[in-house]
Design a protein around this motif. Structure first.
Motif, PDB file in Angstrom:
ATOM      1  N   GLN A  92      -6.800   7.507   7.318  1.00  0.00           N
ATOM      2  CA  GLN A  92      -6.439   8.213   8.551  1.00  0.00           C
ATOM      3  C   GLN A  92      -5.454   7.391   9.391  1.00  0.00           C
ATOM      4  OE1 GLN A  92     -10.645   8.909   9.959  1.00  0.00           O
ATOM      5  NE2 GLN A  92      -9.772  10.886  10.522  1.00  0.00           N
ATOM      6  N   VAL A  93      -5.747   6.110   9.533  1.00  0.00           N
ATOM      7  CA  VAL A  93      -4.926   5.234  10.374  1.00  0.00           C
ATOM      8  C   VAL A  93      -3.524   5.080   9.791  1.00  0.00           C
ATOM      9  CG1 VAL A  93      -4.656   2.860  11.190  1.00  0.00           C
ATOM     10  CG2 VAL A  93      -6.884   4.002  11.382  1.00  0.00           C
ATOM     11  N   VAL A  94      -3.438   4.820   8.496  1.00  0.00           N
ATOM     12  CA  VAL A  94      -2.123   4.598   7.886  1.00  0.00           C
ATOM     13  C   VAL A  94      -1.293   5.874   7.926  1.00  0.00           C
ATOM     14  CG1 VAL A  94      -0.892   3.927   5.803  1.00  0.00           C
ATOM     15  CG2 VAL A  94      -2.981   2.715   6.441  1.00  0.00           C
ATOM     16  N   ARG A  95      -1.909   7.002   7.594  1.00  0.00           N
ATOM     17  CA  ARG A  95      -1.156   8.265   7.604  1.00  0.00           C
ATOM     18  C   ARG A  95      -0.672   8.609   9.018  1.00  0.00           C
ATOM     19  NH1 ARG A  95      -0.732  10.883   3.026  1.00  0.00           N
ATOM     20  NH2 ARG A  95      -2.159  10.385   1.311  1.00  0.00           N
ATOM     21  N   ALA A  96      -1.526   8.399  10.000  1.00  0.00           N
ATOM     22  CA  ALA A  96      -1.126   8.689  11.380  1.00  0.00           C
ATOM     23  C   ALA A  96      -0.004   7.762  11.819  1.00  0.00           C
ATOM     24  CB  ALA A  96      -2.329   8.549  12.310  1.00  0.00           C
ATOM     25  N   GLY A  97      -0.088   6.490  11.445  1.00  0.00           N
ATOM     26  CA  GLY A  97       0.947   5.541  11.815  1.00  0.00           C
ATOM     27  C   GLY A  97       2.293   5.875  11.194  1.00  0.00           C
ATOM     28  N   VAL A  98       2.289   6.203   9.907  1.00  0.00           N
ATOM     29  CA  VAL A  98       3.534   6.563   9.223  1.00  0.00           C
ATOM     30  C   VAL A  98       4.146   7.816   9.844  1.00  0.00           C
ATOM     31  CG1 VAL A  98       4.504   7.383   7.039  1.00  0.00           C
ATOM     32  CG2 VAL A  98       2.921   5.438   7.051  1.00  0.00           C
ATOM     33  N   ALA A  99       3.314   8.808  10.139  1.00  0.00           N
ATOM     34  CA  ALA A  99       3.827  10.053  10.729  1.00  0.00           C
ATOM     35  C   ALA A  99       4.409   9.820  12.112  1.00  0.00           C
ATOM     36  CB  ALA A  99       2.700  11.090  10.791  1.00  0.00           C
ATOM     37  N   ALA A 100       3.747   8.970  12.907  1.00  0.00           N
ATOM     38  CA  ALA A 100       4.218   8.723  14.268  1.00  0.00           C
ATOM     39  C   ALA A 100       5.535   7.951  14.284  1.00  0.00           C
ATOM     40  CB  ALA A 100       3.158   7.954  15.058  1.00  0.00           C
ATOM     41  N   VAL A 101       5.692   7.031  13.345  1.00  0.00           N
ATOM     42  CA  VAL A 101       6.926   6.234  13.282  1.00  0.00           C
ATOM     43  C   VAL A 101       8.090   7.086  12.778  1.00  0.00           C
ATOM     44  CG1 VAL A 101       8.034   4.284  12.118  1.00  0.00           C
ATOM     45  CG2 VAL A 101       5.731   4.029  13.053  1.00  0.00           C
ATOM     46  N   ALA A 102       7.816   7.976  11.845  1.00  0.00           N
ATOM     47  CA  ALA A 102       8.827   8.924  11.335  1.00  0.00           C
ATOM     48  C   ALA A 102      10.082   8.214  10.819  1.00  0.00           C
ATOM     49  CB  ALA A 102       9.182   9.948  12.406  1.00  0.00           C
ATOM     50  N   GLY A 103       9.887   7.092  10.151  1.00  0.00           N
ATOM     51  CA  GLY A 103      10.999   6.414   9.502  1.00  0.00           C
ATOM     52  C   GLY A 103      11.900   5.594  10.397  1.00  0.00           C
ATOM     53  N   GLY A 133      10.758   0.006  21.674  1.00  0.00           N
ATOM     54  CA  GLY A 133      11.608  -0.932  20.965  1.00  0.00           C
ATOM     55  C   GLY A 133      10.941  -1.796  19.929  1.00  0.00           C
ATOM     56  N   ALA A 134       9.760  -1.415  19.443  1.00  0.00           N
ATOM     57  CA  ALA A 134       9.117  -2.200  18.385  1.00  0.00           C
ATOM     58  C   ALA A 134      10.031  -2.307  17.174  1.00  0.00           C
ATOM     59  CB  ALA A 134       7.791  -1.556  17.988  1.00  0.00           C
ATOM     60  N   GLY A 135      10.066  -3.491  16.574  1.00  0.00           N
ATOM     61  CA  GLY A 135      10.897  -3.693  15.393  1.00  0.00           C
ATOM     62  C   GLY A 135      10.190  -3.400  14.099  1.00  0.00           C
ATOM     63  N   GLY A 136       8.875  -3.234  14.162  1.00  0.00           N
ATOM     64  CA  GLY A 136       8.056  -2.918  13.007  1.00  0.00           C
ATOM     65  C   GLY A 136       6.660  -2.612  13.491  1.00  0.00           C
ATOM     66  N   VAL A 137       5.946  -1.746  12.766  1.00  0.00           N
ATOM     67  CA  VAL A 137       4.600  -1.335  13.164  1.00  0.00           C
ATOM     68  C   VAL A 137       3.626  -1.753  12.061  1.00  0.00           C
ATOM     69  CG1 VAL A 137       3.097   0.601  13.756  1.00  0.00           C
ATOM     70  CG2 VAL A 137       5.477   0.584  14.532  1.00  0.00           C
ATOM     71  N   PHE A 138       2.622  -2.554  12.432  1.00  0.00           N
ATOM     72  CA  PHE A 138       1.639  -3.076  11.489  1.00  0.00           C
ATOM     73  C   PHE A 138       0.301  -2.387  11.759  1.00  0.00           C
ATOM     74  CE2 PHE A 138       5.021  -5.985  11.282  1.00  0.00           C
ATOM     75  CZ  PHE A 138       4.876  -6.822  10.178  1.00  0.00           C
ATOM     76  N   VAL A 139       0.007  -1.342  10.976  1.00  0.00           N
ATOM     77  CA  VAL A 139      -1.203  -0.556  11.202  1.00  0.00           C
ATOM     78  C   VAL A 139      -2.371  -1.098  10.388  1.00  0.00           C
ATOM     79  CG1 VAL A 139       0.018   1.567  11.805  1.00  0.00           C
ATOM     80  CG2 VAL A 139      -0.517   1.093   9.406  1.00  0.00           C
ATOM     81  N   ALA A 140      -3.588  -0.863  10.903  1.00  0.00           N
ATOM     82  CA  ALA A 140      -4.812  -1.279  10.220  1.00  0.00           C
ATOM     83  C   ALA A 140      -4.771  -2.763   9.869  1.00  0.00           C
ATOM     84  CB  ALA A 140      -5.046  -0.433   8.961  1.00  0.00           C
ATOM     85  N   ARG A 187      -3.099   1.975  -3.074  1.00  0.00           N
ATOM     86  CA  ARG A 187      -2.865   3.339  -3.544  1.00  0.00           C
ATOM     87  C   ARG A 187      -2.795   4.315  -2.375  1.00  0.00           C
ATOM     88  NH1 ARG A 187      -5.114   7.867  -3.945  1.00  0.00           N
ATOM     89  NH2 ARG A 187      -7.086   7.133  -3.046  1.00  0.00           N
ATOM     90  N   ILE A 188      -3.723   4.164  -1.427  1.00  0.00           N
ATOM     91  CA  ILE A 188      -3.766   5.040  -0.263  1.00  0.00           C
ATOM     92  C   ILE A 188      -2.500   4.882   0.583  1.00  0.00           C
ATOM     93  CG2 ILE A 188      -4.909   5.362   1.971  1.00  0.00           C
ATOM     94  CD1 ILE A 188      -7.567   4.688   0.502  1.00  0.00           C
ATOM     95  N   ALA A 189      -2.143   3.641   0.883  1.00  0.00           N
ATOM     96  CA  ALA A 189      -1.005   3.390   1.778  1.00  0.00           C
ATOM     97  C   ALA A 189       0.317   3.784   1.138  1.00  0.00           C
ATOM     98  CB  ALA A 189      -0.991   1.922   2.189  1.00  0.00           C
ATOM     99  N   GLU A 190       0.456   3.564  -0.163  1.00  0.00           N
ATOM    100  CA  GLU A 190       1.673   4.008  -0.841  1.00  0.00           C
ATOM    101  C   GLU A 190       1.792   5.530  -0.783  1.00  0.00           C
ATOM    102  OE1 GLU A 190       2.608   0.520  -4.149  1.00  0.00           O
ATOM    103  OE2 GLU A 190       1.564   2.351  -4.789  1.00  0.00           O
ATOM    104  N   SER A 191       0.674   6.216  -1.017  1.00  0.00           N
ATOM    105  CA  SER A 191       0.682   7.678  -0.956  1.00  0.00           C
ATOM    106  C   SER A 191       1.027   8.177   0.442  1.00  0.00           C
ATOM    107  CB  SER A 191      -0.687   8.213  -1.381  1.00  0.00           C
ATOM    108  OG  SER A 191      -0.774   9.610  -1.201  1.00  0.00           O
ATOM    109  N   ALA A 192       0.607   7.413   1.467  1.00  0.00           N
ATOM    110  CA  ALA A 192       0.863   7.801   2.854  1.00  0.00           C
ATOM    111  C   ALA A 192       2.294   7.518   3.291  1.00  0.00           C
ATOM    112  CB  ALA A 192      -0.107   7.073   3.783  1.00  0.00           C
ATOM    113  N   GLY A 193       3.014   6.689   2.535  1.00  0.00           N
ATOM    114  CA  GLY A 193       4.405   6.401   2.866  1.00  0.00           C
ATOM    115  C   GLY A 193       4.642   5.076   3.564  1.00  0.00           C
ATOM    116  N   ALA A 194       3.680   4.145   3.485  1.00  0.00           N
ATOM    117  CA  ALA A 194       3.883   2.816   4.077  1.00  0.00           C
ATOM    118  C   ALA A 194       5.042   2.100   3.386  1.00  0.00           C
ATOM    119  CB  ALA A 194       2.612   1.987   3.964  1.00  0.00           C
TER     120      ALA A 194
END
Length: 313
Positions: free
Chosen positions: A71-82, A48-55, A102-109
């Motif tokens: 690695q951390v941001v991409r894994a976090g975005v993939a695990a949350v899946a929107g 039930g997390a309302g938001g995930v704050f990675v790294a 630049r990295i986090a935007e590319s990863a989908g944060a």
């Protein structure tokens, strides 16, 4: 995005639930364990997390290389899946922050938590310019972290309200009266879109005061190691269940705070130790933080066991 009565368009974020700050797991060889991180983040969302704050702070932002950060941001975005917003920590030198963006935007944060400047204490004009210059590197929502070298005055907050992508302020100072002034200033400027939240260590212990001034959101480090306990507290707080809140504060959070306060940096180290004690192989913390002793781990395990007993009753 939202448009105010004045016609200004702002980048916004919406949270509903405990704000989850996952740890960054490391393998025995000292590398980021992407598989464990993925399961850790996905489990938090399922609780039930309302938001995930990675790294961010609990994720040992200070100890990650740029490659590990990606690695951390991409894994976090993939695990949350929107399912909920994913916010990435950003900070350090302005050039480094720009690369992280630049990295986090590319990863989908979905946005950024702007951590306080490292080491240097600047005047308020410098703090404001630091936030403005980094926020100008992205159109995504940015949350300013009111803490340490990034502590803000009311005048600085009033200046920052002009930023179209300022989406929130996280309070790590603990001056409730000042935070109330920040909230009032945003309302006067028509910035009802701004999200304010309590970011103090073990925020559950102070959240009643923040809710009273119109700050219902809070970050929960405890959620990272014991989501079932933190979620029960959140539900009790949301529903006005004073008895459950008092019981959890007295019998779980207060003993946890006492143990946390024995050693600097235990706000992170205890969370990782608690996960490890529960069978999640997250590894230890990186220097300059230190892992708890076996005796402290045993005490933590007893606190967690009692907390879980409370919420299973």
């Amino acid at each position: 995005m939202t448009t105010t009565a004045a016609g200004d368009t702002h980048a916004t974020l919406a949270f509903d639930g405990v704000l989850f700050f996952p740890v960054t797991p490391f393998t025995p060889a000292g590398e980021v364990d992407v598989d464990v991180l993925t399961a850790h983040v996905a489990g938090g969302v399922e609780h039930g997390a309302g938001g995930v704050f990675v790294a961010c702070g609990t994720g040992e932002f200070h100890a990650l290389s740029l490659g590990e950060y990606e690695q951390v941001v991409r894994a976090g975005v993939a695990a949350v899946a929107g399912r909920v917003p994913v916010i990435a920590g950003v900070g350090g030198a302005i050039g480094q922050a720009a690369e992280m963006i630049r990295i986090a935007e590319s990863a989908g944060a979905d946005g950024f938590l702007l951590l306080p400047p490292y080491l240097v204490n600047g005047p308020q004009d410098g703090v404001a310019r630091y936030i403005e210059e980094i926020a100008a590197r992205t159109s995504l929502p940015v949350i300013a972290y009111h803490r340490g070298q990034g502590a803000l005055t009311l005048a600085t907050v009033e200046r920052l309200l002009a930023l179209p992508n300022l989406a929130g302020i996280k309070d790590g100072v603990g001056d409730v009266a000042l935070m109330q002034q920040f909230v009032a200033a945003a309302r006067r400027r028509g910035r009802d879109d701004l999200q304010f939240f309590n970011g103090l260590l073990t925020a559950e212990a102070s959240q009643a005061s923040y809710t009273a001034i119109g700050v219902p959101l809070y970050s929960s480090a405890a959620f990272a190691m014991a989501p079932e306990i933190a979620s029960r507290f959140y539900a009790a707080h949301r529903d006005g269940d004073a008895a459950t809140q008092a019981r959890l504060l007295d019998e779980f959070y207060t003993p946890l705070i006492r143990l946390r306060d024995t050693t600097p940096g235990f706000g992170v180290a205890l969370i990782k130790a608690g996960l490890a004690a529960s069978g999640v192989a997250v590894g230890g913390v990186r220097a300059p933080l230190s892992d708890p002793t076996p005796e402290q781990v045993e005490e933590l395990a007893a606190i967690l066991a009692h907390g879980r007993k409370l919420v299973s009753a």
